[in-house]
Design a protein around this motif. Structure first.
Motif, PDB file in Angstrom:
ATOM      1  N   UNK A  68      39.843  35.987  35.057  1.00  0.00           N
ATOM      2  CA  UNK A  68      39.320  36.812  33.961  1.00  0.00           C
ATOM      3  C   UNK A  68      39.793  36.261  32.611  1.00  0.00           C
ATOM      4  N   UNK A  69      41.031  35.730  32.615  1.00  0.00           N
ATOM      5  CA  UNK A  69      41.603  35.216  31.366  1.00  0.00           C
ATOM      6  C   UNK A  69      40.890  33.957  30.862  1.00  0.00           C
ATOM      7  N   UNK A  70      40.061  33.357  31.712  1.00  0.00           N
ATOM      8  CA  UNK A  70      39.302  32.175  31.257  1.00  0.00           C
ATOM      9  C   UNK A  70      38.352  32.519  30.117  1.00  0.00           C
ATOM     10  N   UNK A  71      37.974  33.793  30.001  1.00  0.00           N
ATOM     11  CA  UNK A  71      37.127  34.167  28.856  1.00  0.00           C
ATOM     12  C   UNK A  71      37.862  35.140  27.932  1.00  0.00           C
ATOM     13  N   UNK A  72      39.194  34.979  27.877  1.00  0.00           N
ATOM     14  CA  UNK A  72      39.985  35.889  27.037  1.00  0.00           C
ATOM     15  C   UNK A  72      39.623  35.741  25.561  1.00  0.00           C
ATOM     16  N   UNK A  73      39.607  36.877  24.910  1.00  0.00           N
ATOM     17  CA  UNK A  73      39.459  36.903  23.456  1.00  0.00           C
ATOM     18  C   UNK A  73      40.854  36.766  22.869  1.00  0.00           C
ATOM     19  N   UNK A  74      41.021  35.940  21.874  1.00  0.00           N
ATOM     20  CA  UNK A  74      42.360  35.709  21.336  1.00  0.00           C
ATOM     21  C   UNK A  74      42.669  36.531  20.114  1.00  0.00           C
ATOM     22  N   UNK A  75      41.697  36.719  19.282  1.00  0.00           N
ATOM     23  CA  UNK A  75      41.915  37.516  18.088  1.00  0.00           C
ATOM     24  C   UNK A  75      40.551  37.972  17.613  1.00  0.00           C
TER      25      UNK A  75
END
Ligand SMILES: N=C(N)NCCCC[C@H](N)C(=O)O
Ligand SMILES: O=C(O)CCC(=O)C(=O)O
Ligand SMILES: [Fe+2]
Length: 346
Positions: A68-75
């Motif tokens: 899921x973290x492969x498409x994480x939003x960072x900011x």
């Protein structure tokens, strides 16, 4: 107490009668004046499509966190750019009224390229935090195609609802001067929509909201989504069948009404911009999610919003009808959205 139901078919079917449209518009007035929330039926989206949207969401959230973290939003972006508030937000990252919400989610927005009508807001400026490209998971493999097709269908429903709302507000303010019954349609013709796919684990704490003596850990675990109003025009909410999770504040300011899902229907509510346009005749109603029931709950709200550049100010006829001073001096939807998005993260 339960929420009213609106049959939207007269605004989707070109051969409907004026009388049937008027009936729907009047029902919208009652629903939006009394609750700001209603169930929407006969909207034309097959139940099988809705079920597919929900089951794909469930499959995504069941994946290992690393995937899921492969498409994480960072900011939420910034002058150097970012992901434009798009992508996966892990459990506890979303914040409402200063508290962590116990949910994980993925957000998609209208692609930025087409969002702004003018050069000014299309360039890097105050809108930078929302410029970015949607992030799609590689699994489930068909999620992107199915969701993109769903966006097209739900946009049609959103347009029909704001068309009906224009007719409704013209009826309500009849006699108070000119009302353009297409005002909401015109201000949403490039809707800066948001689609959010949300996963809610069952809350572990058994402490009731605001019960005294609750520990810090309990507090963190109190809300699946804290009480809030939605930001824009209308929200078309699809959820799995879990009852007792979504609660809507009655206008007495005290009673929480369960907005339990009805198979095939959308739960629709109006947002802050609709309240502003109508000068408070219709309320952007507070709601929250407390999921203590069985299983892992999923929902997919679709926010049918004004154009990013739409200037939203109280309509003259609504100001007169309400008998109150204008509730706002007017600003663009984009400005309102930015203020919200930038305060949404832990
Ligand atoms: N309308 C939208 N986008 N819904 C997500 C809202 C959750 C509330 C938000 N954290 C807040 O503080 O307003
Ligand atoms: O999941 C739900 O039932 C409602 C979610 C919600 O209110 C929101 O995301 O704005
Ligand atoms: Fe909401």
């Amino acid at each position: 107490m339960s929420l009213p139901t609106i049959d939207i078919s007269p605004f989707l079917n070109p051969s409907s009668t004026a009388a049937s449209r008027k009936q729907t518009a009047q029902a919208i007035n009652t629903a939006c004046t009394q609750y700001g929330f209603f169930y929407l039926t006969n909207h034309g989206i097959p139940t099988a499509t809705q079920d597919h949207i929900i089951s794909l969401a469930r499959s995504f959230f069941a994946l290992p966190l690393s995937q899921k973290l492969q498409i994480k939003r960072h900011d939420a972006g910034g002058p150097e750019g970012g992901d434009g508030a798009r992508g996966y937000q892990p459990m506890g990252d979303n914040v409402t009224a200063g508290r962590r919400d116990m949910h994980e989610a993925v957000d998609w927005y209208r692609e930025w390229d087409h969002a702004a009508k003018t050069e000014g807001s299309g360039g890097k400026g105050t809108s930078a935090p929302l410029q970015g490209t949607n992030l799609w998971p590689s699994e489930p493999t068909d999620l992107k195609d199915v969701y993109e097709e769903y966006v097209k269908q739900v946009l049609t429903v959103g347009e029909a609802v704001v068309r009906a709302m224009g007719v409704a507000i013209a009826l309500l303010c009849n006699g108070e001067g000119e009302v353009d019954d297409e005002v909401f349609v015109k201000s949403t013709d490039m809707s800066f929509w948001v689609m959010r796919m949300i996963g809610y684990p069952k809350l572990s704490s058994s402490v009731a909201p605001s019960e005294s003596g609750s520990t810090a850990a309990d507090m963190e675990n109190e809300f699946s989504c804290g009480e809030h109003t939605d930001y824009g025009c209308i929200t078309l909410l699809l959820t799995d069948p879990t009852p007792g999770a979504l609660q809507v504040l009655h206008k007495d300011g005290q009673t929480w009404i369960n907005a339990d899902p009805i198979p095939g229907a959308f739960v629709v509510n109006i947002g802050d911009m609709m309240e502003r346009w109508t000068n408070g005749l219709w309320k952007s109603t507070k709601h929250r999610v407390i999921h203590r029931g069985d299983g892992y709950r999923v929902s997919v709200p679709f926010f049918y919003e004004p154009n990013f550049d739409a200037v939203v100010e109280p309509l003259g006829a609504c100001v007169r009808k309400s008998g109150r001073e204008p509730v706002h001096q007017g600003s663009t939807y984009g400005e309102h959205l930015l203020g919200k998005v930038l305060s949404n993260f832990y």
